[in-house]
Design an enzyme around this catalytic site. Structure first.
Site, mmCIF file in Angstrom:
data_model
loop_
_atom_site.group_PDB
_atom_site.id
_atom_site.type_symbol
_atom_site.label_atom_id
_atom_site.label_comp_id
_atom_site.label_asym_id
_atom_site.label_seq_id
_atom_site.Cartn_x
_atom_site.Cartn_y
_atom_site.Cartn_z
ATOM 1 N N ASP A 11 -10.525 4.215 10.809
ATOM 2 C CA ASP A 11 -9.851 3.058 11.423
ATOM 3 C C ASP A 11 -10.303 2.831 12.865
ATOM 4 O O ASP A 11 -9.466 2.640 13.767
ATOM 5 C CB ASP A 11 -8.329 3.236 11.350
ATOM 6 C CG ASP A 11 -7.814 3.020 9.924
ATOM 7 O OD1 ASP A 11 -7.316 3.980 9.318
ATOM 8 O OD2 ASP A 11 -7.958 1.883 9.433
ATOM 9 N N HIS A 22 -11.809 2.004 2.959
ATOM 10 C CA HIS A 22 -11.227 2.710 1.810
ATOM 11 C C HIS A 22 -12.191 2.965 0.671
ATOM 12 O O HIS A 22 -11.781 3.144 -0.473
ATOM 13 C CB HIS A 22 -10.035 1.911 1.262
ATOM 14 C CG HIS A 22 -8.838 1.982 2.147
ATOM 15 N ND1 HIS A 22 -7.600 1.526 1.773
ATOM 16 C CD2 HIS A 22 -8.680 2.464 3.398
ATOM 17 C CE1 HIS A 22 -6.740 1.728 2.762
ATOM 18 N NE2 HIS A 22 -7.375 2.286 3.753
ATOM 19 N N HIS A 69 -8.726 -6.127 4.537
ATOM 20 C CA HIS A 69 -8.352 -5.335 5.711
ATOM 21 C C HIS A 69 -9.662 -4.907 6.347
ATOM 22 O O HIS A 69 -10.324 -3.974 5.873
ATOM 23 C CB HIS A 69 -7.519 -4.114 5.300
ATOM 24 C CG HIS A 69 -6.063 -4.423 5.233
ATOM 25 N ND1 HIS A 69 -5.101 -3.441 5.081
ATOM 26 C CD2 HIS A 69 -5.371 -5.587 5.305
ATOM 27 C CE1 HIS A 69 -3.900 -3.994 5.080
ATOM 28 N NE2 HIS A 69 -4.035 -5.275 5.206
ATOM 29 N N TRP A 120 0.868 -1.169 0.000
ATOM 30 C CA TRP A 120 0.000 0.000 0.000
ATOM 31 C C TRP A 120 0.901 1.214 0.000
ATOM 32 O O TRP A 120 1.765 1.341 0.864
ATOM 33 C CB TRP A 120 -0.905 0.056 1.250
ATOM 34 C CG TRP A 120 -1.504 1.420 1.378
ATOM 35 C CD1 TRP A 120 -2.490 1.956 0.604
ATOM 36 C CD2 TRP A 120 -1.088 2.454 2.290
ATOM 37 N NE1 TRP A 120 -2.719 3.264 0.969
ATOM 38 C CE2 TRP A 120 -1.881 3.591 1.993
ATOM 39 C CE3 TRP A 120 -0.144 2.528 3.302
ATOM 40 C CZ2 TRP A 120 -1.745 4.793 2.696
ATOM 41 C CZ3 TRP A 120 0.002 3.728 4.001
ATOM 42 C CH2 TRP A 120 -0.795 4.838 3.695
ATOM 43 N N LYS A 177 -6.878 2.652 -2.231
ATOM 44 C CA LYS A 177 -7.404 3.592 -1.248
ATOM 45 C C LYS A 177 -8.152 4.696 -2.001
ATOM 46 O O LYS A 177 -7.831 5.019 -3.145
ATOM 47 C CB LYS A 177 -6.262 4.181 -0.407
ATOM 48 C CG LYS A 177 -6.758 4.939 0.830
ATOM 49 C CD LYS A 177 -5.660 5.172 1.839
ATOM 50 C CE LYS A 177 -6.250 5.785 3.106
ATOM 51 N NZ LYS A 177 -5.210 6.046 4.128
ATOM 52 N N ASP A 191 -7.367 -4.238 10.289
ATOM 53 C CA ASP A 191 -6.575 -3.031 10.064
ATOM 54 C C ASP A 191 -7.299 -1.830 10.649
ATOM 55 O O ASP A 191 -8.174 -1.246 10.016
ATOM 56 C CB ASP A 191 -6.323 -2.817 8.573
ATOM 57 C CG ASP A 191 -5.408 -1.608 8.360
ATOM 58 O OD1 ASP A 191 -5.253 -1.172 7.211
ATOM 59 O OD2 ASP A 191 -4.868 -1.083 9.356
ATOM 60 N N ASP A 209 -9.723 -2.740 1.758
ATOM 61 C CA ASP A 209 -9.817 -2.250 3.136
ATOM 62 C C ASP A 209 -11.216 -1.642 3.291
ATOM 63 O O ASP A 209 -11.615 -0.768 2.512
ATOM 64 C CB ASP A 209 -8.736 -1.174 3.369
ATOM 65 C CG ASP A 209 -8.697 -0.692 4.809
ATOM 66 O OD1 ASP A 209 -7.635 -0.765 5.432
ATOM 67 O OD2 ASP A 209 -9.759 -0.246 5.307
ATOM 68 N N ASP A 238 -12.224 7.287 6.695
ATOM 69 C CA ASP A 238 -11.425 6.079 6.927
ATOM 70 C C ASP A 238 -10.741 6.204 8.287
ATOM 71 O O ASP A 238 -9.535 6.308 8.403
ATOM 72 C CB ASP A 238 -10.374 5.966 5.805
ATOM 73 C CG ASP A 238 -9.472 4.743 6.009
ATOM 74 O OD1 ASP A 238 -8.337 4.766 5.501
ATOM 75 O OD2 ASP A 238 -9.905 3.796 6.700
ATOM 76 N N GLU A 288 -2.986 -2.907 -2.315
ATOM 77 C CA GLU A 288 -4.108 -2.306 -1.584
ATOM 78 C C GLU A 288 -4.487 -0.942 -2.144
ATOM 79 O O GLU A 288 -3.657 -0.028 -2.222
ATOM 80 C CB GLU A 288 -3.776 -2.155 -0.097
ATOM 81 C CG GLU A 288 -4.930 -1.552 0.697
ATOM 82 C CD GLU A 288 -4.669 -1.487 2.188
ATOM 83 O OE1 GLU A 288 -3.535 -1.748 2.617
ATOM 84 O OE2 GLU A 288 -5.621 -1.150 2.929
#
Ligand code: RNT
Ligand code: ZN
Length: 418
Positions: free
Chosen positions: A296, A262, A286, A185, A228, A326, A259, A294, A226
């Protein structure tokens, strides 16, 4: 029989009446490893140069005491976490979470010695190790660009970094007997509208081809890329967009890493899985929770997580999909962040494995009324009793008991870290 044992019998009978074999569901659950992200423990800081601020468009908010400051402390925390999780696990490292840095060494010259203690630790625990190059939090991430930077010197530095990580990952795979997932990524993107989107994407394409050019056996390392949608400071364009990487992965037989933070907030990652598994397959997930962006956040047992787990279980074969976590929350106890998120992901997989087939059968008869009724009825099935019995069978504390162990670890270990 004690209360839980009696309840478990009731639950097994209830599911059996719906055509679900609870013991078979638990057996399958035990075949699904979750890759635990080490970077929840060190706030994605890494250990090769802790003075490097976190760059690359990610944000870790909060300053709860007890962050791991060394690889040894991170392993200590992960041991505590895995003592509170049922089921099989892997551990996922960022390439800057090294045991040591050799004199004069930079990230483009990483080698096995940088991760020797990680590998020994994993071997002793019969864990798989995954490794992600770290193209961020480093001076060579310049103007927000790494593998797509116009300066060939900077691109070649990051190409060497990715090549080194693949070789280290292959060694992990060889020693541990399970392929290392090496996920690329890059944070490359633009804060405001770029004048030229094509040139950086052509440079990224060339850099990726060079990164992956060394043939390494898939029995040792599995390459993932990955995508995004945006990052902090890369709000207007990411060079490695989903369209870019989905095409790259399909053309080059790489894993596509999705992800769940994302994509656009209303976009379902769950819905993408069957489309990919029926064609190019090979997905790295992820699993994350975005709140408005995003962000997380720690995984909650919510509809998106349940939908992802449903697709993983019912629409993909286990070898097609690699499930990793993640997220990084520094506003709460980091052990609890790992444990709550990983237990929720394992619960979501259990719920999916315990799902009766009735909804599909109704749908196949064009009875959408019956399908809706079956989907809603499944939500009140006694999966929680099965979860409690599963934890007890595995010798893992129950949902209302694991926090006591975390608070004790906080007092004994985390609070001493200052
Ligand atoms: C960034 C990506 C990437 C990172 C890790 C730390 O938004 O999700 O996977 O989380 O490399
Ligand atoms: Zn990710």
């Amino acid at each position: 029989m004690n209360t839980l044992e009696k309840a478990f019998e009731y639950a097994k009978e209830t599911f059996a009446r719906k055509g679900v074999d609870v013991m078979e569901a638990l057996r399958k659950l035990e075949t699904i490893p979750l890759s635990l992200h080490a970077w929840q423990g060190d706030d994605v800081t890494g250990f090769d140069n802790p003075t490097h601020a976190l760059t690359g468009g990610c944000q870790v908010t909060g300053n709860y005491p007890g962050r791991a400051r060394t690889a040894q402390e991170l392993r200590q925390d992960l041991d505590q976490v895995m003592a509170l999780l049922p089921g099989p696990h892997r551990v996922n490292l960022q390439a800057h979470e090294v045991d040591c840095v050799l004199p004069g060494q930079d990230r483009d010259a990483l080698e096995e010695r940088n991760f020797a203690q990680w590998l020994q630790w994993a071997k002793e625990r019969r864990l798989g190790l995954d490794l992600a190059p770290a193209y961020y939090s480093h001076p060579k991430l310049d103007h927000g660009l790494s593998l797509s930077h116009p300066d060939p010197e900077i691109r070649n530095f990051w190409i060497r970094h990715g090549q080194a990580c693949r070789r280290i990952g292959a060694n992990f795979g060889k020693v541990l007997g399970t392929p290392c997932v090496c996920n690329v990524w890059v944070p490359d993107g633009f804060k405001d509208t770029p004048a030229d989107r094509t040139a950086p994407r052509m440079r990224l394409l060339d850099s990726l081809d060079k990164t992956f050019q060394e043939p390494l056996p898939e029995s040792q390392v599995l390459d993932a890329v990955e995508s995004k949608l945006f990052g902090i400071g890369a709000e207007s364009c990411t060079v490695g967009s989903h369209d870019f990487y989905l095409t790259y992965a399909a053309r080059n037989r790489k894993l596509i890493c999705l992800d769940s933070g994302h994509f656009h907030p209303t976009e379902s990652v769950a819905d993408k899985l069957s489309s990919l598994c029926c064609q190019q397959g090979r997905i790295l997930l992820h699993v994350s929770r975005g709140v408005r962006w995003d962000s997380d956040h720690v995984l909650a047992l919510n509809d998106e997580l349940l939908a992802i787990a449903h697709e993983c279980v019912h629409c993909c074969t286990p070898q097609d999909i690699h499930i990793a976590l993640d997220y990084f929350d520094a506003s709460i106890n980091r052990i609890a962040a790992w444990v709550i998120g990983a237990r929720n992901l394992r619960k979501a997989l259990l719920i999916a494995l315990l799902e009766p087939a009735l909804a599909v059968q109704e749908e196949q008869k064009w009875d959408f009324t019956g399908r809706l009724a079956a989907q809603e009825a499944a939500k009140t099935l006694p999966w929680g009793i099965v979860w409690d019995a599963y934890c007890q069978q595995k010798g893992i504390p129950s949902d209302d008991a694991f926090m006591a162990e975390i608070r004790n670890y906080e007092k004994q270990v985390l609070s001493l870290r200052g």
